[in-house]
Design a protein around this motif. Structure first.
Motif, short mmCIF file in Angstrom:
data_model
loop_
_atom_site.label_atom_id
_atom_site.label_comp_id
_atom_site.label_asym_id
_atom_site.label_seq_id
_atom_site.Cartn_x
_atom_site.Cartn_y
_atom_site.Cartn_z
N ARG A 1 1.04 -4.97 0.35
CA ARG A 1 -0.09 -4.21 0.87
C ARG A 1 -0.87 -3.56 -0.27
O ARG A 1 -0.39 -3.48 -1.40
CB ARG A 1 0.38 -3.15 1.85
N MET A 2 -2.07 -3.11 0.07
CA MET A 2 -2.91 -2.41 -0.90
C MET A 2 -2.65 -0.91 -0.75
O MET A 2 -2.62 -0.38 0.35
CB MET A 2 -4.38 -2.70 -0.65
N VAL A 3 -2.46 -0.22 -1.89
CA VAL A 3 -2.26 1.23 -1.90
C VAL A 3 -3.24 1.86 -2.88
O VAL A 3 -3.79 1.18 -3.74
CB VAL A 3 -0.81 1.61 -2.27
N ARG A 4 -3.47 3.14 -2.75
CA ARG A 4 -4.42 3.85 -3.60
C ARG A 4 -3.68 4.80 -4.53
O ARG A 4 -2.83 5.58 -4.08
CB ARG A 4 -5.40 4.62 -2.73
N ASN A 5 -4.01 4.75 -5.81
CA ASN A 5 -3.47 5.69 -6.78
C ASN A 5 -4.18 7.02 -6.55
O ASN A 5 -5.39 7.12 -6.71
CB ASN A 5 -3.74 5.17 -8.20
N PRO A 6 -3.44 8.09 -6.15
CA PRO A 6 -4.10 9.35 -5.83
C PRO A 6 -4.78 10.01 -7.03
O PRO A 6 -5.75 10.75 -6.87
CB PRO A 6 -2.99 10.22 -5.28
N ALA A 7 -4.31 9.74 -8.23
CA ALA A 7 -4.90 10.37 -9.41
C ALA A 7 -6.25 9.75 -9.77
O ALA A 7 -7.19 10.46 -10.12
CB ALA A 7 -3.94 10.26 -10.59
#
Length: 95
Positions: free
Chosen positions: A62-68
């Motif tokens: 899946r695609m995830v987002r780097n919070p930083a």
């Protein structure tokens, strides 16, 4: 919220319930944990009557987002251990 029982505290309570010594209760607890770990890691499931079912579930890629940075990255497929709580335990907690 109450503090969780440590392994030694759990072994002591288990020994009292079983009417045996702490050493044999700790050995029994270790054996149960080893069986659960082996079964779940091999793709099986373990049902503890009155407590719940412990099993392994596969998560797809899946695609995830780097919070930083906000950058989207692809995360590989992986496995996660799940537990479904038994109705009897839910009912005893909720009164």
């Amino acid at each position: 919220m109450a503090k969780p029982l440590t392994k030694s505290q759990l072994s002591a309570v288990l020994a009292e319930e079983m009417g045996s010594d702490k050493k044999s209760a700790a050995a029994a607890l270790d054996a149960v944990c080893a069986v659960i770990t082996r079964e779940v890691s091999n793709g099986g499931a373990v049902t503890l009557p009155g407590v719940g079912k412990i099993y392994c579930r596969e998560r797809p890629e899946r695609m995830v987002r780097n919070p930083a940075t906000g950058q989207q990255i692809k995360k590989e497929a992986d496995k996660v251990v799940k537990m479904t709580i038994a109705k009897a335990l839910k009912d005893s907690v909720n009164g």
